[in-house]
Design a protein around this motif. Structure first.
Motif, PDB file in Angstrom:
ATOM      1  N   ASP A   1      30.482  -7.913 -96.359  1.00 54.89           N
ATOM      2  CA  ASP A   1      29.314  -7.272 -96.949  1.00 54.89           C
ATOM      3  C   ASP A   1      28.102  -8.184 -97.121  1.00 54.89           C
ATOM      4  OD1 ASP A   1      30.278  -8.749 -98.977  1.00 54.89           O
ATOM      5  OD2 ASP A   1      30.856  -7.057-100.257  1.00 54.89           O
TER       6      ASP A   1
ATOM      7  N   LEU B   1      25.028  -6.849 -95.317  1.00 59.05           N
ATOM      8  CA  LEU B   1      24.450  -5.547 -95.673  1.00 59.05           C
ATOM      9  C   LEU B   1      22.941  -5.463 -95.474  1.00 59.05           C
ATOM     10  CD1 LEU B   1      26.167  -4.247 -98.928  1.00 59.05           C
ATOM     11  CD2 LEU B   1      25.927  -3.071 -96.732  1.00 59.05           C
ATOM     12  N   ASP B   2      22.222  -6.473 -95.953  1.00 59.07           N
ATOM     13  CA  ASP B   2      20.772  -6.348 -95.968  1.00 59.07           C
ATOM     14  C   ASP B   2      20.074  -7.199 -94.909  1.00 59.07           C
ATOM     15  OD1 ASP B   2      20.421  -4.429 -98.081  1.00 59.07           O
ATOM     16  OD2 ASP B   2      21.355  -5.953 -99.344  1.00 59.07           O
TER      17      ASP B   2
ATOM     18  N   ARG C   1      22.613  -2.043 -93.520  1.00 59.18           N
ATOM     19  CA  ARG C   1      23.022  -0.997 -94.467  1.00 59.18           C
ATOM     20  C   ARG C   1      22.503   0.375 -94.010  1.00 59.18           C
ATOM     21  NH1 ARG C   1      23.476  -1.122-100.233  1.00 59.18           N
ATOM     22  NH2 ARG C   1      22.722  -3.263-100.272  1.00 59.18           N
TER      23      ARG C   1
ATOM     24  N   LYS D   1      30.514  -0.901 -96.626  1.00 60.97           N
ATOM     25  CA  LYS D   1      31.253  -2.161 -96.795  1.00 60.97           C
ATOM     26  C   LYS D   1      32.608  -2.088 -96.110  1.00 60.97           C
ATOM     27  CE  LYS D   1      29.277  -3.749-101.156  1.00 60.97           C
ATOM     28  NZ  LYS D   1      29.499  -3.750-102.613  1.00 60.97           N
TER      29      LYS D   1
ATOM     30  N   THR E   1      27.430   3.116 -99.995  1.00 65.00           N
ATOM     31  CA  THR E   1      27.515   1.658 -99.917  1.00 65.00           C
ATOM     32  C   THR E   1      28.961   1.206 -99.748  1.00 65.00           C
ATOM     33  OG1 THR E   1      25.633   1.596-101.380  1.00 65.00           O
ATOM     34  CG2 THR E   1      26.786  -0.466-101.034  1.00 65.00           C
TER      35      THR E   1
END
Lengths: 548, 375, 275
Positions: A413, A416-417, A380, A403, A399
């Motif tokens: 997605d 993302l982290d 991200r 995505k 965000t």
């Protein structure tokens, strides 16, 4: 389990190899690297082990010497050499096999030779210590092998120290070292991977000639199916430590039965028509000379241009100046002479002089996605930073855009982290591409983005790049040493050699005759997925032994 | 990793010195970060060469050694400037310090003239440096004696102590280091590791007093204080320095051993040792023929660095054992602010330190086969 | 990181450091007597009324040890934090900017390191007036040369990585590059280095105090306490060894933690050597 027959020199059955891994902050755990592998090597024949990185090729190859590297343990199965199980031998027994009956050629001969001793001494050492021959005989054989391998000044070659000869020569010297004690089997562990294409073919030919001449059996480990097709009799395809397919070269190359093997064989099949109109100039490099403060010029009088929405492939071997060209365009290395113009306006020479808008329009993708992303940032943040930096995006808007970009690179997605360490090689490179795309660039400099990846993954990245070009009309300057990639994606091609541009123009023109000497050499050095290609090309190409 | 043939022959020397992050405790073990500039050595340089450039091309080894020598001389000069100039630039007038706050201006003026403080600093610096080069460090403010004379007596004592500490600790450190590597990650290694970790954590004075309490006071088998004088025989001298030597050995040994272990391990995990193993050579031959020649340079480096540390360790040990050496002389001078003595001792200690660091670097350069046999 | 993965040796180290810190913080509450209060005979033996005996003036050794922890740890910590900040700042600036600034800083650092730390400190302390802050400053500046060297090496290792180049190409400023790109990737080795420097500071301060150039009496500090009581050794009185042992134990504890941090760092790098 089939009983090994008389003609089989090496026979491996049901091999299992394990290692202990020490993940930081966790208790050690045992991982299985190789499982259920069976193969045979006949006397005087060559077996190719092929697979991606992590397939366990080297680990399997080293079992022929009953050796586990760095904590790797052979925990099951049998490895029979002339009917005798090596895994049941004690330490002294194994020592009698190593360096006498089975020898090893490492990928990096530069590291594998002891810097403190002369090459000749190291070449004959095993023969003497195993009592296979007298010093005089060993020296005679070394001289013979130096000749067979096409080393320059074979009479005096052995007096040199490892750092005094080139990488290609060292690799041949290592082959001589392996052949010297007259072993029954040699394990070649990617012996040409670290070499340039034009050097690789000479070394490959020398190795082939030498093992044929001495009737030595060999296991040849590589990730390049085209290379293995030139030199081996049988091929074993490996993936994740397991067997995928095992057969003769002819069968594997011409009629693969497994999906994975088919993909490996066809990996260079993609191709694309070049753009008809190549007159526009988004990027223009005009008579650029660049180098370092000690006066050494890495680039000399390079001029080329790239239209909008097209791909320029810059081809050359290491040291040709192709990566330096990218550094000059980005401003990391200001040119000493000449100019770089972008969209009709000359760019400030140095990075410091450029504004954020100028920086935004040119982005870069690197060869090693591992080092190109901060390991302490999540996907991200990696992709989001250019959004904040160039467009001032924050919060939900940012965000959403991240995505969107993840969708564009076909990842989604859920990534993302994640941290880069939690991604595969191909995924990392995709994230790097997304980071470049986030800036909405008009030009992306791609510095060998696929050469560190396994062939199938690399193909996926190339397809993604082509798709993104269609969607966003972005231009690529694609730096590579791989002609197959050039054929697949380029509109125009620049061939570089020793800091100079030797050939530049539309792909169709650059890659068709009449050639200049260097382009001819380069094109003929790229192994093709065709049995007998090596012999064919050697007839039309002189051996450049002395130079390499 | 395709570690191509090293293009830069100089790469090896600094690596040998700095590659091992050693867990170190007490003062001064860090290597001198003086890497000679190697830009002129680039083999790719095709420009027109100066005579120096041609010399570098022809014999890079001699060139590097010369560079390193020149660097040391420059460093020593800079250090002398710092020791002298730093003292000058700092606040406080020595004449006042010398006489105390209550002194009359006239007395201060006299003493300034007496000590030569009324002359400009540059004049005094060159006088001082010129004297120092000829072995004359002026007169002590406290005792009015010749500093050189005092140093002459004490330098020998300090070197005597350091020498014996060195010849005991060096073979011991190398032996233990090799032992630790041989039993790597096994019990012997772990025991050695724990003990050396403890040893580097001990202040010298603690070790010193501990030894005194046990061996001199309670058991009565060693002498304290470690007084030496000219008429002593060698055996008497040796018995007098037994405890201070033991203290120095214990502290230096731990450092030296840990660094030796790291240096040897580094060589043992290299690709060429694997090659030797895959040639089926015996363990002994691998170590003697393939590991040792490459481990020599880093180990010599480790030794020289620790000897440099020894030079400093001497200061505290001498104070603990009331041993008449340079270190005690200096500490006494610092307490009474006897500047000529402090400057002289500071310069001599620094000179030894620089010399040993230089020796370490030069030996590492010489032991590098890439430089001994240029292309 | 899981607690269970921390080896026993590191736990011992952490416990020791915690105990010392506890003593330092709560000294007035846990010490049985005052810092320089004369409570009994000179050099009374251990046990009995005074757990660790009394010192050369008849002060309670245990109380002085506890107050000494305060002085020693405070001064050493202050010097370490100062030296670390100074060394890190300068080294990161040198590594990121490169060129002339790097050359200038690095050559000056070489010069500073050409004189052994203790000798340098002796020369400087001979000239400067005796104040606590001067002592801290001198220790910090001298030690920052070591921090600078390590910091520069570590930062350069990271600064040549392509993600830093990518940040440069994006147009990020020096601050972002130092604090967001480089620093998070150097924390582990730097933490170990901080421990090393702290251990070194304690030893160094104690040595200076022992030589009579560190903390001035009557304030209690461990090195000074060794000096005060050293004359008792000849009479078989071990009072000097008590503060000496305290220094040794605290330093061992710190080194145990550092050792673990370093191993952790090297295993993170994936290196197979534990050197």
């Amino acid at each position: 389990m089939p009983e090994p027959s008389r003609t089989e020199l090496l026979s491996v059955r049901n091999l299992k190899i394990e290692a202990t891994s020490y993940p930081p902050g966790e208790p050690p755990k045992t991982v299985t690297l190789v499982e259920g592998v069976n193969f045979d090597v006949q006397k005087g024949k060559v077996l190719g082990l092929i697979g991606e990185s992590g397939a366990g090729k080297s680990t399997i190859g080293l079992t022929a010497l009953a050796y586990g590297r760095g904590g790797v343990r052979i925990t099951g199965g049998e490895v029979r050499l002339n009917g005798q199980d090596l895994l049941k031998l004690d330490h002294t027994g194994i020592r009698k096999v190593r360096g006498a009956k089975v020898c090893y050629v490492a990928q990096s001969a530069a590291a594998a030779f002891n810097p403190a001793h002369r090459l000749g001494e190291q070449v004959i050492e095993a023969s003497l210590k195993h009592g296979i021959m007298s010093r005089a005989e060993a020296e005679k054989r070394a001289l013979y092998l130096f000749r067979v391998l096409g080393l320059p000044n074979p009479e005096t070659f052995g007096e040199r120290y490892p750092h005094q000869v080139s990488g290609g020569q060292l690799q041949r010297a290592m082959t001589a070292m392996a052949l010297c004690p007259n072993p029954e089997l040699i394990v070649f562990d990617e012996p040409t991977t670290a070499l340039d294409v034009t050097t690789q073919i000479d070394v490959l030919a020398a190795i082939k000639h030498a093992i044929e001449e001495t009737h030595t059996a060999a296991i040849y480990i590589t990730h390049d199916l085209a290379v293995v097709a030139q030199i081996t009799d049988d091929i074993l395809v490996l993936r994740h430590g397991k067997m995928v397919e095992y057969g003769s070269v002819k069968q594997i190359i011409e009629a693969p039965t497994q999906e994975y093997t088919r993909a490996l064989v066809n990996v260079r099949g993609t191709g694309r028509e070049e753009a008809a109109d190549q007159s526009g100039t988004l990027l223009k490099v005009d008579n650029v000379t660049a180098g370092y403060s000690n006066g050494f010029k890495v680039l000399q009088n390079v001029s080329l241009h790239l239209p909008k929405g097209q791909t320029l492939a810059v081809v050359g071997e290491s040291g040709s100046g192709k990566s330096t060209l990218a550094r000059v365009i980005t401003g990391l290395l200001p040119p000493q002479e000449g100019t770089v113009s972008f969209d009709g306006k000359p760019l400030p020479r140095a990075l410091k002089g450029r504004g954020n808008e100028e920086l935004r329009r040119i982005q870069m993708i690197y060869q090693m996605a591992d080092t190109a992303m901060n390991p302490r940032q999540t996907v991200r943040n990696i992709i989001g930073r250019p959004l904040t930096f160039y467009f001032g995006m924050h919060g939900r808007q940012k965000t959403e855009r991240v995505k969107e970009l993840l969708d564009q690179i076909e990842m989604g997605d859920r990534f993302l982290d994640r941290f880069p360490a939690e991604l595969s090689g191909g995924q990392k490179q995709r994230v790097a591409i997304a980071r470049a795309l986030a800036a909405r660039p008009e030009l992306i400099l791609c510095d060998e983005p696929t050469s560190a990846l396994d062939p199938l993954v690399a193909e996926g990245i190339l397809k993604l790049l082509l798709k993104l070009q269609e969607e966003t009309r972005v231009s690529y300057m694609f730096i590579t040493h791989d002609i197959a990639i050039v054929r697949a994606i380029a509109d125009s091609v620049a061939v570089m050699h020793r800091g100079r541009l030797v050939r530049f123009g539309p792909k169709s023109k650059v890659l068709s005759p009449p050639f200049d000497d260097y382009t001819d050499l380069l094109l003929k050095s790229v192994p093709e997925m065709e049995i007998g290609w090596l012999e064919k090309v050697l007839k039309t190409r002189r051996m450049e032994s002395a130079g390499n | 990793m395709p570690g191509g043939p090293a293009q830069d022959p100089g790469l090896m020397a600094p690596k040998a010195a700095g590659a091992n992050p050693q867990p170190s405790g007490p003062a001064g073990t860090d290597t001198l970060a003086a890497t000679p500039s190697l830009s002129t050595l680039s083999p790719a340089n095709d420009g027109i060469l100066s005579p120096w450039g041609r010399f570098v091309r022809k014999s890079p080894l001699a060139a590097l050694v010369l560079q390193r020598l020149a660097l040391s001389i420059a460093l020593l000069f800079a250090v002398s400037l710092m020791i002298f100039g730093g003292v000058e630039a700092l606040p406080g007038d020595f004449a006042t310090t010398y006489l105390g706050q209550s002194a009359t201006p006239q007395a201060v003026e006299n003493i300034r003239k007496d000590l030569g403080l009324d002359q400009p600093a540059t004049t005094r610096y060159f006088q001082w440096l010129g004297g120092a080069l000829q072995g004359d460090f002026g007169t002590s403010w406290a005792s009015r004696n010749s500093v050189s004379e005092q140093i002459g007596k004490r330098l020998g004592n300090s070197l005597f102590l350091a020498f014996f500490a060195a010849i005991i600790s060096i073979p011991l450190a190398i032996g233990l280091g090799m032992l630790a590597v041989h039993y790597r990650d096994r019990l012997a290694d772990k025991v050695i590791n724990v003990f050396s970790l403890a040893a580097i954590s001990l202040p010298e004075f603690f070790v010193g007093y501990l030894l005194i309490l046990f061996f001199a006071v309670q058991m009565g088998i060693a002498t304290f204080p470690a007084t030496v004088y000219d008429s002593m025989s060698l055996t008497e001298r040796l018995s007098a320095i037994a405890l201070p030597t033991a203290t120095l050995v214990l502290v230096v040994l731990a450092h030296m051993m840990r660094m030796t272990r790291a240096a040897i391990l580094n060589v043992m995990s290299s690709a060429y040792v694997e090659t030797a193993e895959l040639k089926g050579l015996s363990g002994l031959r691998i170590i003697a023929r393939h590991a040792a020649p490459n481990a020599v340079a880093p180990v010599i480096n480790v030794i020289a660095l620790n000897l440099a540390y020894l030079v400093v360790g001497v200061v505290v040990v001498e104070v603990v054992f009331v041993y008449p050496g340079m270190g005690q002389y200096m500490v006494d001078a610092v307490t009474v602010r006897d500047m000529p003595v402090v400057q002289a001792c500071g310069l001599i200690f620094a000179a030894f330190y620089i010399f040993l660091n230089m020796t370490a670097d030069i030996l590492a350069i010489i032991a590098n086969p890439r430089l001994r046999h240029p292309r | 990181m899981r607690l269970r993965a921390i080896p026993l040796s590191a736990w011992i180290g952490i416990a020791g450091i915690a105990l010392a810190l506890f003593c330092a913080i709560f000294a007035p509450f846990i010490a049985p007597h005052g810092e320089s209060e004369i409570v009994g005979e000179i050099w009374s033996p251990m046990g009995g009324e005074f757990l660790l005996g009394t010192d050369n003036l008849g002060r309670d050794l245990l109380s002085r040890l506890i107050f000494g922890a305060r002085t020693t740890i405070f001064v050493a910590l202050a010097a370490t934090i100062l030296s670390f900040s100074l060394g890190m700042l300068l080294s990161f600036i040198a590594a990121v900017t490169g060129g002339l600034i790097d050359q200038l800083f690095s050559r000056f650092n070489d010069l500073m390191m050409a004189i052994p730390t203790l000798i340098f400190a002796l020369v400087v302390l001979a000239v400067l007036p005796q104040h606590l802050w001067i002592l801290i400053l001198v220790m910090a500046v001298l030690d920052s040369t070591r921090v600078y060297r390590i910091g520069r090496a570590v930062a350069l290792d990271v600064a040549v990585m392509e993600f830093v180049e990518a940040a440069r190409l994006r147009g990020e400023g020096t601050g972002w590059i130092i604090f967001r790109e480089i620093l998070p990737n150097t924390l582990s080795p730097l933490l170990a280095e901080f421990g090393l420097r702290f251990a070194f500071s304690i030893l160094f301060l104690s040595t200076l105090s022992f030589l009579g150039l560190g903390i001035q009496p009557p304030a209690a500090d461990w090195g000074g306490m060794v000096k005060d009581n050293k004359d008792g050794i000849i009479f078989g009185i071990s009072a000097a060894l008590v503060p000496g042992a305290a220094i040794a134990l605290l330093t061992i504890c710190i080194n145990l933690v550092v050792d673990w941090l370093m191993k952790r760092t090297s295993s993170l790098k994936g290196g197979r050597g534990d050197a």
